[in-house]
Write a protein that holds these residues in place. Structure first.
Motif, PDB file in Angstrom:
ATOM      1  N   THR A  81       1.430   1.801 -11.031  1.00  0.00           N
ATOM      2  CA  THR A  81       1.819   0.394 -10.994  1.00  0.00           C
ATOM      3  C   THR A  81       3.131   0.133 -10.255  1.00  0.00           C
ATOM      4  N   PHE A  82       3.791   1.200  -9.809  1.00  0.00           N
ATOM      5  CA  PHE A  82       4.993   1.005  -8.994  1.00  0.00           C
ATOM      6  C   PHE A  82       4.565   0.397  -7.657  1.00  0.00           C
ATOM      7  N   PRO A  83       5.263  -0.532  -7.087  1.00  0.00           N
ATOM      8  CA  PRO A  83       6.580  -1.072  -7.455  1.00  0.00           C
ATOM      9  C   PRO A  83       6.498  -2.349  -8.285  1.00  0.00           C
ATOM     10  N   ARG A 125      13.733  -2.172   0.285  1.00  0.00           N
ATOM     11  CA  ARG A 125      14.439  -1.332   1.264  1.00  0.00           C
ATOM     12  C   ARG A 125      14.154   0.150   1.008  1.00  0.00           C
ATOM     13  N   GLU A 126      13.823   0.469  -0.239  1.00  0.00           N
ATOM     14  CA  GLU A 126      13.576   1.877  -0.601  1.00  0.00           C
ATOM     15  C   GLU A 126      12.110   2.277  -0.438  1.00  0.00           C
ATOM     16  N   CYS A 127      11.206   1.370  -0.686  1.00  0.00           N
ATOM     17  CA  CYS A 127       9.769   1.689  -0.686  1.00  0.00           C
ATOM     18  C   CYS A 127       9.104   1.176   0.593  1.00  0.00           C
ATOM     19  N   PRO A 128       8.702   2.083   1.491  1.00  0.00           N
ATOM     20  CA  PRO A 128       8.105   1.645   2.758  1.00  0.00           C
ATOM     21  C   PRO A 128       6.691   1.073   2.619  1.00  0.00           C
ATOM     22  N   GLY A 129       6.130   1.179   1.439  1.00  0.00           N
ATOM     23  CA  GLY A 129       4.785   0.625   1.223  1.00  0.00           C
ATOM     24  C   GLY A 129       4.788  -0.883   1.046  1.00  0.00           C
ATOM     25  N   GLU A 162       0.879  -1.181   0.000  1.00  0.00           N
ATOM     26  CA  GLU A 162       0.000   0.000   0.000  1.00  0.00           C
ATOM     27  C   GLU A 162       0.908   1.220   0.000  1.00  0.00           C
ATOM     28  N   CYS A 163       0.706   2.102  -0.961  1.00  0.00           N
ATOM     29  CA  CYS A 163       1.558   3.280  -1.067  1.00  0.00           C
ATOM     30  C   CYS A 163       1.419   4.141   0.192  1.00  0.00           C
ATOM     31  N   ARG A 164       2.548   4.525   0.767  1.00  0.00           N
ATOM     32  CA  ARG A 164       2.558   5.393   1.965  1.00  0.00           C
ATOM     33  C   ARG A 164       2.691   6.852   1.569  1.00  0.00           C
ATOM     34  N   ARG A 165       2.801   7.092   0.281  1.00  0.00           N
ATOM     35  CA  ARG A 165       2.900   8.448  -0.278  1.00  0.00           C
ATOM     36  C   ARG A 165       4.093   9.212   0.305  1.00  0.00           C
ATOM     37  N   CYS A 166       5.189   8.485   0.467  1.00  0.00           N
ATOM     38  CA  CYS A 166       6.403   9.093   1.032  1.00  0.00           C
ATOM     39  C   CYS A 166       7.171   9.915   0.005  1.00  0.00           C
ATOM     40  N   GLY A 167       6.983   9.605  -1.280  1.00  0.00           N
ATOM     41  CA  GLY A 167       7.647  10.368  -2.333  1.00  0.00           C
ATOM     42  C   GLY A 167       9.012   9.846  -2.748  1.00  0.00           C
ATOM     43  N   VAL A 168       9.459   8.759  -2.146  1.00  0.00           N
ATOM     44  CA  VAL A 168      10.787   8.246  -2.505  1.00  0.00           C
ATOM     45  C   VAL A 168      10.882   7.940  -4.001  1.00  0.00           C
ATOM     46  N   CYS A 169       9.811   7.380  -4.556  1.00  0.00           N
ATOM     47  CA  CYS A 169       9.868   7.013  -5.982  1.00  0.00           C
ATOM     48  C   CYS A 169       9.575   8.203  -6.897  1.00  0.00           C
ATOM     49  N   CYS A 170       9.223   9.343  -6.317  1.00  0.00           N
ATOM     50  CA  CYS A 170       8.913  10.541  -7.126  1.00  0.00           C
ATOM     51  C   CYS A 170      10.070  11.526  -7.095  1.00  0.00           C
TER      52      CYS A 170
HETATM   53  S1  SF4 Z   1       8.304   4.753  -2.499  1.00  0.00           S
HETATM   54 FE1  SF4 Z   1       6.562   3.349  -2.212  1.00  0.00          FE
HETATM   55  S2  SF4 Z   1       5.415   4.165  -0.481  1.00  0.00           S
HETATM   56 FE2  SF4 Z   1       6.777   5.811  -1.207  1.00  0.00          FE
HETATM   57  S3  SF4 Z   1       5.507   6.990  -2.682  1.00  0.00           S
HETATM   58 FE3  SF4 Z   1       6.635   5.458  -3.878  1.00  0.00          FE
HETATM   59  S4  SF4 Z   1       5.231   3.686  -4.002  1.00  0.00           S
HETATM   60 FE4  SF4 Z   1       4.484   5.014  -2.354  1.00  0.00          FE
END
Ligand code: SF4
Length: 146
Positions: A95-97, A114-118, A18-26
């Motif tokens: 569709t990430f991750p 390790r990078e995506c907390p979702g 579940e996306c935590r909307r942390c922004g790491v992938c953005c």
């Molecule tokens: S890194 Fe993971 S949890 Fe963070 S915004 Fe991207 S998909 Fe969501």
């Protein structure tokens, strides 16, 4: 596609995400953020912009479609303390991750975990659901003529 489903994977029992909307992938390293022509209207409407203005201000052409512009540090133009187009974000972001490149080996998956907390949170996505997402991204790659 049937061959994909009949194989065994490290995610045979599904993956919680579940996306935590942390922004790491953005944010972070610059990259391509594909926007299909069929996605232009919904994003422009969300921003209350005319499509031509939206394209000029926020996108640049790549192959047959577009990519979202980024700041010098690699941050997506739409990331401001969270994704400002989240409900209508491009398919690539939705569709990430569950991208082929992340799922092609357990080693790669552990790295992205390790990078995506979702990853590890939220609802369980079955193997079939994950493979459908992977397939939809492969379709995108073909459509973009990559
Ligand atoms: S890194 Fe993971 S949890 Fe963070 S915004 Fe991207 S998909 Fe969501």
């Amino acid at each position: 596609m049937k061959r994909l489903y009949n194989r065994s994977y490290f995610f045979d029992h599904g993956i919680h995400f579940e996306c935590r909307r942390c922004g790491v992938c953005c944010t972070g390293d610059p990259g391509i953020i594909y926007v299909g022509k069929d996605e232009l209207t919904s994003i422009a409407e969300h921003l209350s912009l005319q499509v031509p203005f939206f394209i000029e201000k926020y996108l640049y052409p790549i192959k047959t479609e577009y990519s979202i512009k980024e700041h010098a540090d690699g941050r997506c133009f739409f990331y401001e303390n969270g994704c400002t187009i989240y409900p209508v974000r491009p398919h690539q972001c939705k569709t990430f991750p569950f991208w082929f490149e992340n799922l092609r080996s357990l080693k790669k998956w552990k790295r992205i975990s390790r990078e995506c907390p979702g990853i590890g949170c939220g609802p369980l996505h079955s193997k079939e659901q994950i493979l459908e997402i992977v397939q939809s991204n492969m379709d995108l790659v073909v459509k973009m003529n990559l």
